[in-house]
Design a protein around this motif. Sequence first.
Motif, short mmCIF file in Angstrom:
data_model
loop_
_atom_site.label_atom_id
_atom_site.label_comp_id
_atom_site.label_asym_id
_atom_site.label_seq_id
_atom_site.Cartn_x
_atom_site.Cartn_y
_atom_site.Cartn_z
N PHE A 31 14.30 22.49 -5.39
CA PHE A 31 13.71 22.70 -4.07
C PHE A 31 12.71 23.86 -4.00
O PHE A 31 12.05 24.03 -2.98
CB PHE A 31 14.81 22.91 -3.03
N THR A 32 12.62 24.64 -5.06
CA THR A 32 11.66 25.73 -5.07
C THR A 32 11.30 26.09 -6.50
O THR A 32 12.18 26.13 -7.37
CB THR A 32 12.20 26.98 -4.32
N HIS A 131 11.78 33.62 2.04
CA HIS A 131 11.01 32.42 1.73
C HIS A 131 11.81 31.47 0.83
O HIS A 131 11.89 30.27 1.08
CB HIS A 131 9.68 32.80 1.08
N GLU A 135 13.18 27.65 1.73
CA GLU A 135 12.86 26.45 0.95
C GLU A 135 14.13 25.72 0.53
O GLU A 135 14.19 24.49 0.56
CB GLU A 135 12.05 26.82 -0.29
N LYS A 138 15.87 23.97 3.56
CA LYS A 138 15.07 22.81 3.96
C LYS A 138 15.28 21.66 2.98
O LYS A 138 15.47 20.51 3.38
CB LYS A 138 13.59 23.18 4.04
N GLY A 139 15.26 21.96 1.68
CA GLY A 139 15.45 20.92 0.68
C GLY A 139 16.85 20.36 0.65
O GLY A 139 17.05 19.15 0.57
#
Length: 155
Positions: A31-32, A131, A135, A138-139
């Motif tokens: 996811f990041t 940040h 991420e 959200k993922g």
Amino acid sequence: MPHVVLHALADAVDPAEAYRRISDFRRYPEFTDTVREVSVEPPLPDGSTLSDWTVLFRGGLMRWRERDTYAPDTHSLAFEQITGDFQSFSGSWRCEPHGPGTRVVFTASFDLGIPTLAEILDPVAASTLRHLIGEIVKGLLGAEVTDESADTSRD
């Protein structure tokens, strides 16, 4: 010591499922790009695990090993660095009911161990952490950060 708190809402995920997804650290690199690698060892006799992290920070890599302690009954977990690039790093995740979904609360405190550069590096590290966690939630959950704060004052 700098302290970061984030709240996120996952409207379509119940707390038990949110907790299950958040506890799956191996998926975080999906996811990041900031999280380069996470390896998790089999559970210890007390149910905790040891995990090794590699994270991109300011053009370099930060690495640490942490102990992760799980509390499925309360949909929460705590982590604390054992060794690594931070002077100290600890925090928690909590998944609590919120309407039809879940409010996720992430907290962390850290000390980079460079007091002469703390005024410059601590806000950058706090921003990077906010940040990164945004991420990830959200993922993992389709959640959006609803509230975030950071106290980068030195204790």
